[in-house]
Design a protein around this motif. Structure first.
Motif, PDB file in Angstrom:
ATOM      1  N   ILE A  78      -6.178   5.978  -5.465  1.00  8.89           N
ATOM      2  CA  ILE A  78      -5.415   6.984  -6.203  1.00  8.89           C
ATOM      3  C   ILE A  78      -6.082   7.295  -7.536  1.00  8.89           C
ATOM      4  O   ILE A  78      -5.845   8.342  -8.132  1.00  8.89           O
ATOM      5  N   ARG A  96      -2.486   9.419   2.608  1.00  9.66           N
ATOM      6  CA  ARG A  96      -3.342   8.459   1.917  1.00  9.66           C
ATOM      7  C   ARG A  96      -3.058   7.038   2.430  1.00  9.66           C
ATOM      8  O   ARG A  96      -3.977   6.249   2.645  1.00  9.66           O
ATOM      9  N   TYR A  97      -1.793   6.701   2.584  1.00 10.31           N
ATOM     10  CA  TYR A  97      -1.408   5.396   3.146  1.00 10.31           C
ATOM     11  C   TYR A  97      -2.054   5.175   4.509  1.00 10.31           C
ATOM     12  O   TYR A  97      -2.654   4.128   4.780  1.00 10.31           O
ATOM     13  N   THR A 108       1.773   8.840  -6.517  1.00 10.54           N
ATOM     14  CA  THR A 108       1.343  10.189  -6.140  1.00 10.54           C
ATOM     15  C   THR A 108       2.329  11.175  -6.749  1.00 10.54           C
ATOM     16  O   THR A 108       3.512  10.865  -6.889  1.00 10.54           O
ATOM     17  N   THR A 116       0.831  -1.206   0.000  1.00 13.61           N
ATOM     18  CA  THR A 116       0.000   0.000   0.000  1.00 13.61           C
ATOM     19  C   THR A 116       0.863   1.253   0.000  1.00 13.61           C
ATOM     20  O   THR A 116       0.632   2.192  -0.782  1.00 13.61           O
ATOM     21  N   CYS A 156       1.233   4.187  -2.887  1.00 11.73           N
ATOM     22  CA  CYS A 156       0.955   5.594  -2.583  1.00 11.73           C
ATOM     23  C   CYS A 156       2.146   6.486  -2.921  1.00 11.73           C
ATOM     24  O   CYS A 156       1.987   7.574  -3.500  1.00 11.73           O
ATOM     25  N   ALA A 170       0.949  11.498  -0.071  1.00 13.28           N
ATOM     26  CA  ALA A 170       1.119  10.053  -0.204  1.00 13.28           C
ATOM     27  C   ALA A 170       1.061   9.364   1.156  1.00 13.28           C
ATOM     28  O   ALA A 170       0.408   8.317   1.312  1.00 13.28           O
ATOM     29  N   ALA A 190      -5.387   0.302  -2.886  1.00 13.28           N
ATOM     30  CA  ALA A 190      -4.566   1.517  -2.948  1.00 13.28           C
ATOM     31  C   ALA A 190      -4.629   2.152  -4.332  1.00 13.28           C
ATOM     32  O   ALA A 190      -4.766   3.385  -4.459  1.00 13.28           O
TER      33      ALA A 190
END
Length: 411
Positions: free
Chosen positions: A401, A333-334, A322, A314, A318, A330, A397
């Motif tokens: 995105i 988001r992770y 990204t 993951t 990210c 990034a 993931a």
């Protein structure tokens, strides 16, 4: 000494850190892995790799090497602590492959580590580097090591375990002792006649303790893990030898399969079990935690390494997909993708002790009626694991995105 630099610095060269390095390389992200030990540890015992992790490892290019060291257990079977009778079954083996398009493996931890290390190669790995200081600035992170070496990275990932040095910078918490210690041992399979048949994972829940065993090393050895109550944590070390007589006494009165398994081990190793309370967050703009450093969990759902592998893929997706120079986005988001799932599993591992140690859980008689009798082939048990085994961390993931997943690669 002058600073060296890389896009990502990974602190910790265990399973979590090496998997992350492989995943980052696939995403085209440069990284360096710093491991405090001067050489890889060859200790450790068994590890269960569920489909939610094996499908990711296969995509990282280690499928063939993994098959060479692994065992494909036919089933997970819960058995009576006193009489060894089957109580409940979860189908694995071919049924798991059909249901989840990925295998359930049992492996020796040191052999898995070697597979990952050889796949990565020596270039990105720096052994004998113990982190002593970490300074985060808006434009990067500066690292200092006990050897005097220094390094600058755009992003630093703490994959350095339950006693993480990187976590100490983000949180002022401490490991939480579970009240149990665990003994681990390896036994040559030829000493155990019952291990020569169809391979399976055997679990014996009992009063205040439980024992798990399964074949590893391509079937040449049987790994077992036995918990015992402990009033105090005591010494914590992966290499500390345990007292075989103490372990034997703790399981006196259990069925002969269990007692003979314990007696067949030449040596055992013992360490106390710790986890930590869940954090509200694991990241800063340029630093993140991964695996046991982020969410150390008790081994009672056999998901610690599996969740670290999910984390690694993951995080790599990210960081790799990204926009460049937007590390904070990034990392956020992770965290958003991983925190809810790992928190649920971490809590579930704690709650599993009620069943495994017969604390307020159904007794063996009820288990026999509702488990083995109601689902003799274990297919319902396997379907019940969809939430865990069916999860595809890479696809999730990539979807978050807004890019297509590479999950069409060999699983």
């Amino acid at each position: 000494m002058p600073d060296h630099a890389s896009a990502v610095a990974v602190i910790g060269g265990g399973i979590a850190g090496l998997t992350l390095a492989l995943a980052l390389r696939r995403e085209g992200v440069e990284c360096t892995v710093f491991e405090r030990s001067p050489r890889p540890a060859e200790v450790g015992a068994g590890l269960q790799l569920a489909p939610n992790a094996t499908r990711l490892l296969h995509r990282l290019g280690v499928a063939e090497a993994l098959r060479a060291i692994a065992v494909l257990p036919r089933a997970l079977r819960i058995r009576g602590w006193d009489d060894d009778r089957p109580l409940a079954t979860t189908a694995l083996g071919a049924a798991c492959l059909r249901g989840y398009n990925a295998p359930y493996y049992t492996v020796h931890r040191a052999q898995l580590h070697r597979v990952l290390r050889e796949a990565l190669g020596a270039g990105p790995l720096r052994t004998g580097h113990r982190l002593t200081a970490l300074t985060e600035n808006p434009d990067g992170v500066h690292l200092a090591f006990a050897s005097g070496a220094r390094h600058r990275a755009d992003v630093v990932i703490g994959a350095d375990g339950v006693h993480s040095v990187v976590r100490a910078r983000l949180a002022g918490d401490a490991p939480v002792f579970s009240g149990s210690s665990v003994y681990r041992g390896l036994v040559p399979a030829d000493r155990l006649p019952w291990a020569a048949g169809d391979p399976e994972i055997r679990v014996w829940p009992g009063p205040g303790r439980h024992l798990v065993c399964y074949p590893v090393s391509a079937g040449r050895e049987v790994s077992f893990t036995a918990t015992v109550p402990a009033g105090a944590a005591g010494e914590e070390s992966w290499t500390a030898e345990g007292d075989s007589a103490e372990l034997t006494a703790a399981y006196r009165g259990w069925n002969p399969t269990v007692t003979r398994l314990i007696a067949a081990a030449d040596t055992v190793r013992r360490w106390p079990l710790h986890d930590r309370e869940s954090l509200p967050g694991w990241v800063t703009p340029r630093v993140a935690l991964l695996g046991d450093a982020a969410h150390p969990m008790l081994p009672f759902l056999a998901q610690g390494a599996n969740q670290a592998i999910e984390d690694a893929v993951t995080l790599a997706v990210c960081l790799g997909r990204t926009a460049e120079a937007d590390a904070p986005t990034a990392l956020r988001r992770y965290q958003e993708l991983r925190l809810p799932r790992t928190r649920l599993i971490q809590r579930g591992a704690r709650e599993a002790t009620r069943f495994l140690h017969h604390r307020g859980s159904p007794g063996p008689g009820r288990l026999h009626r509702t488990g083995a009798a109601a689902d003799p082939h274990g297919l319902a048990g396997l379907r019940a694991m969809e939430w865990l085994y069916g999860h595809d961390a890479e696809a999730v993931a990539a979807g978050a995105i807004g890019e297509p997943s590479t999950a069409q690669a060999a699983s």
